[in-house]
Design a protein around this motif. Structure first.
Motif, PDB file in Angstrom:
ATOM      1  N   LEU A  18       0.829  -1.202   0.000  1.00 55.70           N
ATOM      2  CA  LEU A  18       0.000   0.000   0.000  1.00 55.70           C
ATOM      3  C   LEU A  18       0.867   1.258   0.000  1.00 55.70           C
ATOM      4  CD1 LEU A  18      -2.922  -0.720   2.487  1.00 55.70           C
ATOM      5  CD2 LEU A  18      -3.102  -0.156   0.075  1.00 55.70           C
ATOM      6  N   PHE A  19       1.924   1.219   0.792  1.00 54.52           N
ATOM      7  CA  PHE A  19       2.825   2.362   0.870  1.00 54.52           C
ATOM      8  C   PHE A  19       3.415   2.660  -0.506  1.00 54.52           C
ATOM      9  CE2 PHE A  19       6.850   4.496   1.679  1.00 54.52           C
ATOM     10  CZ  PHE A  19       6.478   5.463   2.606  1.00 54.52           C
ATOM     11  N   GLU A  20       3.890   1.630  -1.177  1.00 60.11           N
ATOM     12  CA  GLU A  20       4.483   1.822  -2.507  1.00 60.11           C
ATOM     13  C   GLU A  20       3.448   2.342  -3.502  1.00 60.11           C
ATOM     14  OE1 GLU A  20       7.203  -0.433  -5.845  1.00 60.11           O
ATOM     15  OE2 GLU A  20       6.484  -1.586  -4.129  1.00 60.11           O
ATOM     16  N   LYS A  21       2.258   1.772  -3.476  1.00 59.71           N
ATOM     17  CA  LYS A  21       1.195   2.205  -4.385  1.00 59.71           C
ATOM     18  C   LYS A  21       0.876   3.685  -4.185  1.00 59.71           C
ATOM     19  CE  LYS A  21      -3.680   1.411  -5.369  1.00 59.71           C
ATOM     20  NZ  LYS A  21      -4.893   0.726  -4.948  1.00 59.71           N
ATOM     21  N   GLU A  22       0.708   4.094  -2.949  1.00 62.72           N
ATOM     22  CA  GLU A  22       0.370   5.483  -2.653  1.00 62.72           C
ATOM     23  C   GLU A  22       1.544   6.416  -2.942  1.00 62.72           C
ATOM     24  OE1 GLU A  22      -2.562   6.733  -2.079  1.00 62.72           O
ATOM     25  OE2 GLU A  22      -3.488   4.751  -2.043  1.00 62.72           O
ATOM     26  N   LEU A  23       2.755   5.955  -2.711  1.00 61.41           N
ATOM     27  CA  LEU A  23       3.925   6.776  -3.003  1.00 61.41           C
ATOM     28  C   LEU A  23       4.033   7.013  -4.505  1.00 61.41           C
ATOM     29  CD1 LEU A  23       6.440   8.285  -2.148  1.00 61.41           C
ATOM     30  CD2 LEU A  23       7.666   6.093  -2.080  1.00 61.41           C
ATOM     31  N   ARG A  24       3.819   5.983  -5.296  1.00 60.57           N
ATOM     32  CA  ARG A  24       3.877   6.137  -6.755  1.00 60.57           C
ATOM     33  C   ARG A  24       2.789   7.088  -7.257  1.00 60.57           C
ATOM     34  NH1 ARG A  24       7.400   2.780  -9.174  1.00 60.57           N
ATOM     35  NH2 ARG A  24       8.149   1.026  -7.936  1.00 60.57           N
ATOM     36  N   LYS A  25       1.591   6.987  -6.697  1.00 62.74           N
ATOM     37  CA  LYS A  25       0.508   7.899  -7.070  1.00 62.74           C
ATOM     38  C   LYS A  25       0.872   9.331  -6.712  1.00 62.74           C
ATOM     39  CE  LYS A  25      -3.472   6.717  -5.387  1.00 62.74           C
ATOM     40  NZ  LYS A  25      -4.685   6.101  -4.817  1.00 62.74           N
ATOM     41  N   ALA A  26       1.457   9.501  -5.554  1.00 62.33           N
ATOM     42  CA  ALA A  26       1.837  10.841  -5.097  1.00 62.33           C
ATOM     43  C   ALA A  26       2.890  11.454  -6.010  1.00 62.33           C
ATOM     44  CB  ALA A  26       2.354  10.783  -3.666  1.00 62.33           C
ATOM     45  N   ILE A  27       3.865  10.667  -6.377  1.00 59.29           N
ATOM     46  CA  ILE A  27       4.943  11.166  -7.237  1.00 59.29           C
ATOM     47  C   ILE A  27       4.381  11.642  -8.578  1.00 59.29           C
ATOM     48  CG2 ILE A  27       6.973  10.437  -8.547  1.00 59.29           C
ATOM     49  CD1 ILE A  27       7.701   8.670  -6.081  1.00 59.29           C
ATOM     50  N   LYS A  28       3.396  10.936  -9.089  1.00 57.62           N
ATOM     51  CA  LYS A  28       2.787  11.319 -10.362  1.00 57.62           C
ATOM     52  C   LYS A  28       1.980  12.613 -10.263  1.00 57.62           C
ATOM     53  CE  LYS A  28       2.369   6.666 -12.241  1.00 57.62           C
ATOM     54  NZ  LYS A  28       1.431   5.609 -12.648  1.00 57.62           N
ATOM     55  N   SER A  29       1.435  12.889  -9.090  1.00 53.18           N
ATOM     56  CA  SER A  29       0.525  14.023  -8.966  1.00 53.18           C
ATOM     57  C   SER A  29       1.170  15.303  -8.438  1.00 53.18           C
ATOM     58  CB  SER A  29      -0.657  13.644  -8.067  1.00 53.18           C
ATOM     59  OG  SER A  29      -0.218  13.439  -6.748  1.00 53.18           O
ATOM     60  N   LEU A  30       2.397  15.222  -7.959  1.00 55.34           N
ATOM     61  CA  LEU A  30       3.039  16.401  -7.380  1.00 55.34           C
ATOM     62  C   LEU A  30       3.960  17.084  -8.381  1.00 55.34           C
ATOM     63  CD1 LEU A  30       4.004  14.922  -3.893  1.00 55.34           C
ATOM     64  CD2 LEU A  30       2.085  16.422  -4.409  1.00 55.34           C
ATOM     65  N   VAL A  31       4.241  18.363  -8.122  1.00 52.92           N
ATOM     66  CA  VAL A  31       5.194  19.103  -8.952  1.00 52.92           C
ATOM     67  C   VAL A  31       6.617  18.826  -8.451  1.00 52.92           C
ATOM     68  CG1 VAL A  31       3.561  20.913  -9.588  1.00 52.92           C
ATOM     69  CG2 VAL A  31       4.978  21.190  -7.546  1.00 52.92           C
ATOM     70  N   LYS A  32       7.587  19.193  -9.258  1.00 56.79           N
ATOM     71  CA  LYS A  32       8.987  18.848  -9.007  1.00 56.79           C
ATOM     72  C   LYS A  32       9.468  19.252  -7.608  1.00 56.79           C
ATOM     73  CE  LYS A  32      13.466  19.242 -11.226  1.00 56.79           C
ATOM     74  NZ  LYS A  32      14.201  19.797 -12.367  1.00 56.79           N
ATOM     75  N   GLU A  33       9.154  20.454  -7.173  1.00 60.39           N
ATOM     76  CA  GLU A  33       9.586  20.929  -5.860  1.00 60.39           C
ATOM     77  C   GLU A  33       8.967  20.101  -4.728  1.00 60.39           C
ATOM     78  OE1 GLU A  33       8.214  23.038  -8.185  1.00 60.39           O
ATOM     79  OE2 GLU A  33      10.146  23.779  -8.925  1.00 60.39           O
ATOM     80  N   GLU A  34       7.705  19.759  -4.895  1.00 58.91           N
ATOM     81  CA  GLU A  34       7.024  18.947  -3.888  1.00 58.91           C
ATOM     82  C   GLU A  34       7.590  17.533  -3.850  1.00 58.91           C
ATOM     83  OE1 GLU A  34       2.555  20.793  -3.578  1.00 58.91           O
ATOM     84  OE2 GLU A  34       3.001  19.517  -5.303  1.00 58.91           O
ATOM     85  N   ILE A  35       7.968  17.008  -4.996  1.00 56.11           N
ATOM     86  CA  ILE A  35       8.549  15.664  -5.052  1.00 56.11           C
ATOM     87  C   ILE A  35       9.856  15.629  -4.273  1.00 56.11           C
ATOM     88  CG2 ILE A  35       9.584  13.942  -6.571  1.00 56.11           C
ATOM     89  CD1 ILE A  35       7.453  14.722  -8.657  1.00 56.11           C
ATOM     90  N   ALA A  36      10.668  16.650  -4.429  1.00 59.24           N
ATOM     91  CA  ALA A  36      11.938  16.712  -3.697  1.00 59.24           C
ATOM     92  C   ALA A  36      11.691  16.759  -2.188  1.00 59.24           C
ATOM     93  CB  ALA A  36      12.744  17.920  -4.149  1.00 59.24           C
ATOM     94  N   GLU A  37      10.724  17.540  -1.774  1.00 55.38           N
ATOM     95  CA  GLU A  37      10.386  17.629  -0.357  1.00 55.38           C
ATOM     96  C   GLU A  37       9.815  16.304   0.163  1.00 55.38           C
ATOM     97  OE1 GLU A  37       7.554  20.220   2.634  1.00 55.38           O
ATOM     98  OE2 GLU A  37       8.147  21.120   0.719  1.00 55.38           O
ATOM     99  N   LEU A  38       8.984  15.668  -0.658  1.00 51.68           N
ATOM    100  CA  LEU A  38       8.402  14.380  -0.281  1.00 51.68           C
ATOM    101  C   LEU A  38       9.494  13.324  -0.127  1.00 51.68           C
ATOM    102  CD1 LEU A  38       5.913  12.576   0.223  1.00 51.68           C
ATOM    103  CD2 LEU A  38       5.868  12.154  -2.252  1.00 51.68           C
ATOM    104  N   GLU A  39      10.440  13.318  -1.035  1.00 49.94           N
ATOM    105  CA  GLU A  39      11.532  12.348  -0.959  1.00 49.94           C
ATOM    106  C   GLU A  39      12.300  12.500   0.352  1.00 49.94           C
ATOM    107  OE1 GLU A  39      15.269  10.681  -3.598  1.00 49.94           O
ATOM    108  OE2 GLU A  39      14.410  12.633  -4.105  1.00 49.94           O
ATOM    109  N   LYS A  40      12.649  13.722   0.692  1.00 50.97           N
ATOM    110  CA  LYS A  40      13.367  13.982   1.951  1.00 50.97           C
ATOM    111  C   LYS A  40      12.532  13.510   3.144  1.00 50.97           C
ATOM    112  CE  LYS A  40      15.380  17.659   4.663  1.00 50.97           C
ATOM    113  NZ  LYS A  40      15.334  19.066   4.988  1.00 50.97           N
TER     114      LYS A  40
END
Length: 64
Positions: A18-40
């Motif tokens: 579930l974590f992986e599924k939701e993380l992949r969905k999130a990565i697709k829906s966020l902008v580049k700056e948000e993705i960097a923050e999410l990764e951290k």
């Protein structure tokens, strides 16, 4: 959107699939700056449990 994503990931963190599924969905829906923050945030919050999974998800977007 980032705050909502963090809430969802926290709620599903008990299950790797579930974590992986939701993380992949999130990565697709966020902008580049948000993705960097999410990764951290992911590494800080769940890196001790899901380090390889997080790395795999974010590595795949780097090659897209």
């Amino acid at each position: 959107m980032l705050k909502y994503t963090k809430e969802i990931l926290t709620k599903v963190s008990f299950d790797a699939q579930l974590f992986e599924k939701e993380l992949r969905k999130a990565i697709k829906s966020l902008v580049k700056e948000e993705i960097a923050e999410l990764e951290k945030w992911c590494y800080e919050s769940f890196g001790n449990v899901y380090y390889a999974l997080i790395s795999r998800c974010f590595r795949q977007i780097a090659y897209s």
